[in-house]
Design a protein around this motif. Structure first.
Motif, short mmCIF file in Angstrom:
data_model
loop_
_atom_site.label_atom_id
_atom_site.label_comp_id
_atom_site.label_asym_id
_atom_site.label_seq_id
_atom_site.Cartn_x
_atom_site.Cartn_y
_atom_site.Cartn_z
N SER A 98 84.69 12.08 21.77
CA SER A 98 83.86 11.68 22.91
C SER A 98 84.70 11.14 24.07
N ASP A 99 85.94 10.78 23.81
CA ASP A 99 86.82 10.31 24.88
C ASP A 99 87.27 11.44 25.80
N TRP A 100 87.12 12.66 25.35
CA TRP A 100 87.61 13.81 26.11
C TRP A 100 86.49 14.67 26.69
N LEU A 101 85.26 14.14 26.78
CA LEU A 101 84.12 14.93 27.26
C LEU A 101 84.27 15.38 28.70
N ALA A 102 85.05 14.68 29.49
CA ALA A 102 85.23 15.07 30.89
C ALA A 102 85.96 16.41 31.00
N PHE A 103 86.70 16.79 29.96
CA PHE A 103 87.49 18.02 30.00
C PHE A 103 86.82 19.18 29.27
N VAL A 104 85.62 18.96 28.72
CA VAL A 104 84.91 20.00 27.99
C VAL A 104 83.97 20.70 28.96
N ALA A 105 83.97 22.03 28.93
CA ALA A 105 83.07 22.81 29.80
C ALA A 105 81.63 22.65 29.32
N PRO A 106 80.67 22.54 30.24
CA PRO A 106 79.27 22.41 29.81
C PRO A 106 78.81 23.70 29.13
N PRO A 107 77.87 23.61 28.19
CA PRO A 107 77.42 24.81 27.48
C PRO A 107 76.63 25.74 28.41
N GLN A 108 76.73 27.02 28.15
CA GLN A 108 76.01 28.05 28.92
C GLN A 108 74.56 28.08 28.45
N ARG A 109 73.61 28.09 29.39
CA ARG A 109 72.19 28.12 29.03
C ARG A 109 71.83 29.51 28.51
N MET A 110 71.03 29.48 27.45
CA MET A 110 70.58 30.76 26.87
C MET A 110 69.20 31.14 27.39
N GLU A 111 68.37 30.17 27.75
CA GLU A 111 67.03 30.42 28.23
C GLU A 111 66.75 29.56 29.44
N PHE A 112 65.83 30.02 30.27
CA PHE A 112 65.36 29.24 31.41
C PHE A 112 63.84 29.21 31.34
N THR A 113 63.27 28.03 31.52
CA THR A 113 61.82 27.94 31.58
C THR A 113 61.44 27.13 32.81
N GLY A 114 60.27 27.37 33.30
CA GLY A 114 59.79 26.63 34.46
C GLY A 114 58.32 26.31 34.25
#
Length: 119
Positions: A98-114
């Motif tokens: 958790s100390d290195w979260l700034a360097f982890v790429a955010p996960p790609q979204r698989m679905e979008f809802t509105g």
């Protein structure tokens, strides 16, 4: 003269029990007193290692110069290891994922809802 050389070589090892007691008394909270203690516990061995050549010159008169130099290095290495352990116990070293979260790429979204609609 031989006793004086051994006193110089064993000085860092003689400081370790006192450093352990200071570590215990300082606690693991992050405040000014424990931070100063950790800085001093780390600075003293570093300062001794930076002036290693003058210490080894003081040991030249001894017949067991190599062993005394090795004992001096081991004692200062243990002092640095204690300071690093205390930093880790206080949470100052990045040792958890958790100390290195700034360097982890955010996960790609698989679905979008509105709203209630599927897009």
């Amino acid at each position: 003269m031989e006793k004086r050389c051994w006193d110089v070589a064993l000085a860092p090892l003689k400081q370790i029990p006192m450093n352990l007691f200071i570590m215990y008394m300082a606690g693991n909270t992050i405040s000014i007193f424990p931070a100063m203690m950790v800085c001093m516990m780390g600075w003293r061995p570093l300062q001794a290692l930076m002036s290693l050549s003058t210490t080894l010159k003081a040991l030249e008169s001894s017949s067991r110069r190599a062993l005394q130099g090795l004992v001096f290095l081991v004692g200062n290495g243990l002092g640095l290891a204690l300071a690093l352990y205390k930093c880790q116990a206080m949470g100052l070293l990045p040792t958890r994922p958790s100390d290195w979260l700034a360097f982890v790429a955010p996960p790609q979204r698989m679905e979008f809802t509105g709203g209630g609609l599927i897009l």
